[in-house]
Enzyme design. Structure first.
Site, PDB file in Angstrom:
ATOM      1  N   GLU A 129     -28.468 -35.620  34.611  1.00 57.63           N
ATOM      2  CA  GLU A 129     -28.780 -36.593  33.556  1.00 57.63           C
ATOM      3  C   GLU A 129     -30.023 -37.430  33.868  1.00 57.63           C
ATOM      4  O   GLU A 129     -29.960 -38.666  33.966  1.00 57.63           O
ATOM      5  CB  GLU A 129     -27.592 -37.519  33.318  1.00 57.63           C
ATOM      6  CG  GLU A 129     -26.309 -36.798  32.973  1.00 57.63           C
ATOM      7  CD  GLU A 129     -25.197 -37.735  32.510  1.00 57.63           C
ATOM      8  OE1 GLU A 129     -25.320 -38.962  32.687  1.00 57.63           O
ATOM      9  OE2 GLU A 129     -24.201 -37.231  31.952  1.00 57.63           O
ATOM     10  N   GLU A 159     -20.121 -31.328  32.392  1.00 60.44           N
ATOM     11  CA  GLU A 159     -19.247 -32.511  32.337  1.00 60.44           C
ATOM     12  C   GLU A 159     -18.740 -32.679  30.917  1.00 60.44           C
ATOM     13  O   GLU A 159     -19.472 -32.461  29.944  1.00 60.44           O
ATOM     14  CB  GLU A 159     -19.992 -33.819  32.687  1.00 60.44           C
ATOM     15  CG  GLU A 159     -20.283 -34.035  34.132  1.00 60.44           C
ATOM     16  CD  GLU A 159     -20.989 -35.364  34.395  1.00 60.44           C
ATOM     17  OE1 GLU A 159     -20.739 -36.355  33.672  1.00 60.44           O
ATOM     18  OE2 GLU A 159     -21.797 -35.407  35.339  1.00 60.44           O
TER      19      GLU A 159
HETATM   20  C1  BG6 Z   1     -21.949 -39.094  33.305  1.00 52.97           C
HETATM   21  C2  BG6 Z   1     -22.384 -39.184  34.736  1.00 52.97           C
HETATM   22  O1  BG6 Z   1     -22.862 -39.785  32.543  1.00 52.97           O
HETATM   23  O2  BG6 Z   1     -20.759 -39.664  32.898  1.00 52.97           O
HETATM   24  C3  BG6 Z   1     -21.323 -39.694  35.681  1.00 52.97           C
HETATM   25  O3  BG6 Z   1     -22.948 -37.995  35.213  1.00 52.97           O
HETATM   26  C4  BG6 Z   1     -20.481 -40.749  35.026  1.00 52.97           C
HETATM   27  O4  BG6 Z   1     -21.947 -40.130  36.848  1.00 52.97           O
HETATM   28  C5  BG6 Z   1     -19.779 -40.120  33.803  1.00 52.97           C
HETATM   29  O5  BG6 Z   1     -19.569 -41.343  35.884  1.00 52.97           O
HETATM   30  C6  BG6 Z   1     -18.868 -41.057  33.053  1.00 52.97           C
HETATM   31  O6  BG6 Z   1     -19.542 -42.187  32.618  1.00 52.97           O
HETATM   32  P1  BG6 Z   1     -19.169 -43.639  33.136  1.00 52.97           P
HETATM   33  O7  BG6 Z   1     -20.353 -44.474  32.816  1.00 52.97           O
HETATM   34  O8  BG6 Z   1     -17.956 -44.063  32.376  1.00 52.97           O
HETATM   35  O9  BG6 Z   1     -18.924 -43.532  34.587  1.00 52.97           O
END
Ligand code: BG6
Length: 465
Positions: free
Chosen positions: A167, A366
């Site tokens: 990202e 993800e």
């Molecule tokens: C993604 C990232 O944006 O989402 C992670 O690669 C992150 O590092 C995940 O933890 C979930 O988002 P957040 O901000 O709730 O942790």
């Protein structure tokens, strides 16, 4: 009954990152990253003032955790090598304890038939480099390439799936536009330069990897947020959505996959005199070193309408001068994270990649749902009954399945995340894992209902409805 069957060699697993799971221990030789620094200077910025030090304790518990991965049906797992652990000052000496640790993690994964997917950068610049401007400074690009080559040399005999960045738009948005990561600036000129340097570093790492002729592949992981106009028949909304798409998706997607930048974005930046500073052969480097494989993180769509609010020029030009965000009535929300859940978005991304990006090999790197206060759902056996997470995964997988039927080259699905981990400034507020982590009991792990379901589902190569 409908059967959602996936290819037998589909990669099933989850994703995490070094800074969010490992912890920091006395004498481990790890250097300071931006996160260690920021937490030490402003702990109040972090939910319940929980910092990155102990938390998930993967540094100590990796062997146990890898067994839990097996118990939850993983055939692959992504994490990142912390630059500040391997090369504590960002440049120079390699930390032998880090080499030993990552070797053990990689070997243990392989011994358990879990393929390691290794990412090199997950928002975690060594603080020594940040003090010299971080990604604003071109020296960081050179330092990153040395770090990348060091990783390929040390671990490239066993790791076959590499990713240059996770990202890369996030450090741009969070650090230089919207103030949710250190250094919390609002400065489009800096944002553009940071993004350009990240991208250049990715191309140079790809070039270095290919030159080493190792038997593996390398890609990048992008969070794609499909931009939907409020009204598809309103040209002003459609144009605004296309600009948002150019800023936040195509800015990295086009150069990473096609080697070119989106014209709309370049024209805007030229018009406002905000093009990045670059050297003569940089564009050629980017054009010639595109990715072998694309990781797609998908959480939420972006809904856009034509600009209606007055432009706020306080901090100079901003992407938001060209569009407004649109709160679609009736949208389904993850209220804990404040993100819209729109399952079809995953299909739209895969279709876009198939139609407009040469159907490059890709995987869902993800997808997931952070939920606050999951203790509410603990049953008598001590297990979190997270049926909402099972539904979330199924609702997305149905669309992944449809995309495959229509010819998408998507090859796997990784959940964010394996075990509850540290979510940056949100710390442990929202839990995402298949496995819960009890912070009051030294990080004790318990598989959630979704983790057991995932194992069954991956062993059956799909599910019935
Ligand atoms: C993604 C990232 O944006 O989402 C992670 O690669 C992150 O590092 C995940 O933890 C979930 O988002 P957040 O901000 O709730 O942790």
């Amino acid at each position: 009954m409908v059967k959602y069957e996936f290819p037998k060699d589909f990669w099933w697993g989850s994703a995490a990152s070094g800074p969010q799971t490992e912890g920091v221990y006395d004498g481990d030789g790890k250097g300071e990253s931006l996160w260690d620094f920021w937490y030490q200077t402003e702990p109040e910025k972090f939910f319940n003032q929980v910092g990155p030090e102990k938390t998930s304790r993967f540094y100590q518990k990796y062997a146990e955790d890898i067994q839990l991965m097996k118990e939850t049906g993983h055939t692959s797992y992504r994490t990142s090598i912390q630059w500040s652990r391997l090369i504590p000052n960002g440049t120079g000496e390699v930390n032998p304890q880090a080499v030993e640790f990552y070797n053990k993690v990689i070997d243990e994964l392989i011994a358990n038939d879990i393929e390691p997917f290794i990412n090199l950068y997950h928002f975690d610049i060594p603080m020594a480099l940040q003090r010299e401007g971080g990604w604003l400074n071109r020296k960081t690009v050179d330092a990153y390439v040395v770090f990348a080559k060091t990783c390929f040399e040390l671990f490239g005999d066993r790791v076959k799936k590499w990713f240059t960045h996770n990202e890369p738009i996030v450090p741009v948005e969070a650090g230089y536009l919207y103030q949710f990561h250190y250094p919390n600036e609002i400065n489009l000129r800096h944002a553009v330069q940071v993004g350009f340097h990240e991208l250049l570093s990715s191309a140079k790492a790809i070039e270095a990897y290919h030159a080493m002729k190792l038997d593996g592949e390398i890609g990048i992981i992008l969070n794609l947020t499909p931009s939907y106009p409020r009204d598809e028949t309103n040209p002003a909304d459609v144009k605004a959505a296309a600009i948002a798409d150019a800023f936040f998706n195509r800015s990295f997607l086009d150069p990473s996959v096609k080697g070119t930048f989106p014209t709309e974005l370049v024209e805007i930046l030229k018009e406002i005199d905000h093009l990045p500073i670059y050297e003569a052969d940089d564009l050629e480097t980017i054009a010639n070193n595109t990715v072998d494989i694309l990781g797609i993180n998908y959480y939420q769509p972006r809904r856009i309408k034509a600009k209606e609010t007055p432009i706020d020029g306080t901090h100079g030009p901003m992407p938001d001068d060209y569009f407004d965000n649109y709160e679609m009535p009736g949208r389904k929300m993850n209220i804990y994270r404040g993100w819209e859940i729109y399952e079809k978005g995953i299909y739209d991304i895969l279709t876009n990649v198939r139609e407009n990006y040469g159907n490059i090999r890709c995987y869902i790197s993800e997808n997931g749902m952070g939920v606050e206060n999951e203790e509410r759902f603990i049953n008598e056996a001590g297990q979190v009954e997270d049926d909402y997470r099972i539904d979330f995964v199924k609702d997305h997988l149905r669309y992944v399945h449809q995309a495959i039927q229509e010819g998408s080259n998507v090859q796997g699905y990784h959940m964010w995340t394996c075990m509850d981990n540290w979510s940056w400034a949100n710390a442990y507020k929202n839990r995402y894992g298949f496995i819960s982590v009890n912070l009051d009991k030294e990080g004790e792990r318990t598989i959630k209902k979704s983790g057991h379901w995932f194992k069954q589902m991956t062993e059956a190569h799909g599910f019935d409805d």
